[in-house]
Design a protein around this motif. Structure first.
Motif, mmCIF file in Angstrom:
data_model
loop_
_atom_site.group_PDB
_atom_site.id
_atom_site.type_symbol
_atom_site.label_atom_id
_atom_site.label_comp_id
_atom_site.label_asym_id
_atom_site.label_seq_id
_atom_site.Cartn_x
_atom_site.Cartn_y
_atom_site.Cartn_z
ATOM 1 N N UNK A 392 52.763 -115.052 92.396
ATOM 2 C CA UNK A 392 52.492 -114.017 93.394
ATOM 3 C C UNK A 392 52.403 -114.674 94.758
ATOM 4 N N UNK A 393 53.152 -114.164 95.722
ATOM 5 C CA UNK A 393 53.220 -114.788 97.041
ATOM 6 C C UNK A 393 52.231 -114.179 98.029
ATOM 7 N N UNK A 394 51.661 -113.014 97.686
ATOM 8 C CA UNK A 394 50.742 -112.324 98.594
ATOM 9 C C UNK A 394 49.456 -111.977 97.851
ATOM 10 N N UNK A 395 48.469 -111.529 98.613
ATOM 11 C CA UNK A 395 47.222 -111.050 98.010
ATOM 12 C C UNK A 395 47.517 -109.783 97.208
ATOM 13 N N UNK A 396 46.939 -109.691 96.024
ATOM 14 C CA UNK A 396 47.154 -108.517 95.180
ATOM 15 C C UNK A 396 46.535 -107.287 95.837
ATOM 16 N N UNK A 397 47.336 -106.252 95.998
ATOM 17 C CA UNK A 397 46.882 -104.986 96.574
ATOM 18 C C UNK A 397 47.387 -103.832 95.717
ATOM 19 N N UNK A 398 46.626 -103.469 94.684
ATOM 20 C CA UNK A 398 47.064 -102.388 93.796
ATOM 21 C C UNK A 398 47.225 -101.073 94.557
ATOM 22 N N UNK A 399 48.111 -100.233 94.064
ATOM 23 C CA UNK A 399 48.394 -98.944 94.684
ATOM 24 C C UNK A 399 48.165 -97.826 93.672
ATOM 25 N N UNK A 400 47.199 -96.948 93.955
ATOM 26 C CA UNK A 400 46.891 -95.768 93.130
ATOM 27 C C UNK A 400 46.649 -96.162 91.673
ATOM 28 N N UNK A 401 46.096 -97.347 91.467
ATOM 29 C CA UNK A 401 46.036 -97.933 90.134
ATOM 30 C C UNK A 401 45.137 -97.159 89.173
ATOM 31 N N UNK A 402 44.032 -96.580 89.674
ATOM 32 C CA UNK A 402 43.093 -95.913 88.769
ATOM 33 C C UNK A 402 43.338 -94.410 88.659
ATOM 34 N N UNK A 403 44.301 -93.878 89.392
ATOM 35 C CA UNK A 403 44.512 -92.422 89.414
ATOM 36 C C UNK A 403 44.843 -91.840 88.042
#
Length: 422
Positions: A392-403
């Motif tokens: 992974x090249x960037x900080x993990x930023x989940x998107x709508x993960x718990x929806x």
């Protein structure tokens, strides 16, 4: 589960508080009353045939089903009803410990069917199995890691609750197998191997409001290639039958109509792509053959969230007059549900993903709706990026993960919506 409210006002009768619940074993998935548990003795007596170390035939039979070696000789399995009533200890009407004939206490409760250990909350809170299914390469392990990490650190707080592993063993296994590789080492989690028996990850989602029932959440990560093999499902995936909710994951690269375009539209780094992809429709077919087909009308009523994973990849398809998706799509906008499930946001994302699937894989969508009565559609990104060479090249930023998970809680009556419980 949820509280029923009067439609016409008037004095509301208080329903009695339920204190004990049926147990679904998180290992063999048999369902039974908490009154039928057995116990593992806390000591052994070599001179006493009943209490000496001995083979546990039921536990060994369970282990052998998965090709695992039987256990060594263990402490005896005790029937709590062969000791005086005063030797049995109950909490909330649930039997949680006993003293044996030597007056030695044991709290190690076992499933009466397979003799595996039961979590301490078994019988005192509803057992809710969340099945995570999907074809191989869909990212089930990564999604589960990102979801549980979000539940522990974000979602629980937003709903006045705490999400914790059920014991230290679960905490250790989850951290070493999932959290550390992903969040500390910035490396992808290895795909679940079909040949390796998977242990469930059990968490408790407990509300700060004592009037709200806690949830025992059992997450099960099943190998994707096994999801299209009936023999594998018979052995490893019986939990789906007793699941309270299903998260059905679909990788955009499994959608043959857009796969080539997605790969070609990636930048020079390209990211990680496999050369072979299973069709998600094959998973539906196998599930239908395995157990859904035997249900009434050939459908299951288990709430099922169909989840497009790796939604960040869809940006390469986004065009103002695009055939598939537009740049201002809700799919690319993160949303955090706080205190209630926002039905407006849900209906927007549900509608968009439905229309997307109708364009790219109508046959799959039709197959789902033929066999699942209660289904909704979501899009998530577990990482917010496509890994390059397993890193992974960037900080993990989940998107709508718990929806999708929150939709399941809403459907099961554990959280309300902005329009109240339906």
């Amino acid at each position: 589960m949820g509280l029923f409210k009067s439609l016409f006002g008037g004095k509301k009768e208080e329903a009695p508080v339920q204190k004990k619940f049926p147990i679904v074993c998180p290992h063999c998935f048999n369902k039974f009353s908490p009154d039928t548990v057995v116990f593992r003795a806390a000591h052994s007596k070599e001179e006493d045939e009943e209490y000496c170390l001995q083979e546990d035939a039921k536990l060994n039979e369970y282990l052998e089903r998965f090709g695992l070696e039987g256990s060594e000789e263990l402490e005896a399995v005790l029937n709590p009803y062969l000791v005086p009533a005063e030797n049995r200890h109950y909490v909330d009407d649930v039997l949680i410990s006993m003293k044996d004939k030597y007056n030695v206490e044991t709290k190690k409760r076992l499933c009466p069917y397979c003799h595996n250990d039961l979590p301490y909350s078994a019988g005192r809170a509803p057992s809710n199995i969340i099945a995570i299914i999907g074809a191989s390469q869909v990212g089930k392990s990564v999604y589960m890691a990102s979801l549980i990490n979000t539940l522990e650190n974000v979602t629980a707080h937003n709903f006045e609750a705490a999400c914790l592993p059920i014991n230290s063993d679960t905490s250790r296994r989850f951290r070493s197998q999932y959290l550390d590789p992903l969040f500390l080492q910035n490396s992808l989690i290895e795909s679940t191997q079909k040949e390796r028996k998977q242990e469930p990850f059990i968490f408790q989602f407990k509300f700060k409001d004592p009037s709200k029932e806690p949830l025992s959440l059992v997450f099960f990560d099943v190998a994707g290639e096994g999801m299209v093999e009936e023999e594998y499902l018979d052995l490893y995936a019986n939990h789906i039958r007793n699941a309270e909710g299903i998260l059905f994951l679909v990788d955009p690269l499994q959608l043959s109509t857009i796969r080539r375009k997605l790969i070609l539209n990636q930048d020079d780094n390209g990211g990680d792509f496999t050369s072979q992809y299973q069709e998600s429709r094959d998973v539906v077919v196998t599930l239908a053959e395995h157990f859904i087909g035997s249900q009434e009308d050939g459908k299951t009523s288990i709430p099922t969230a169909v989840v497009i994973t790796k939604s960040d990849m869809l940006t390469s398809l986004a065009e103002e007059e695009g055939e598939y998706i537009k740049p201002n799509s809700n799919v690319f906008e993160n949303y955090i549900h706080k205190g209630y499930f926002n039905l407006n946001e849900y209906e927007n994302i549900n509608g968009e993903v439905q229309r997307f699937l109708e364009k790219v894989d109508l046959a799959f969508k039709d197959a789902v709706e033929v066999h699942f009565k209660n289904v909704s559609y979501f899009a998530v990104s577990s990482l917010g990026q496509n890994p390059v060479e397993g890193k992974l090249e960037k900080v993990i930023q989940p998107m709508r993960i718990d929806e999708p998970f929150l939709w399941l809680l809403y459907k099961l009556g554990y959280i309300s919506s902005n329009e109240g419980v339906r």
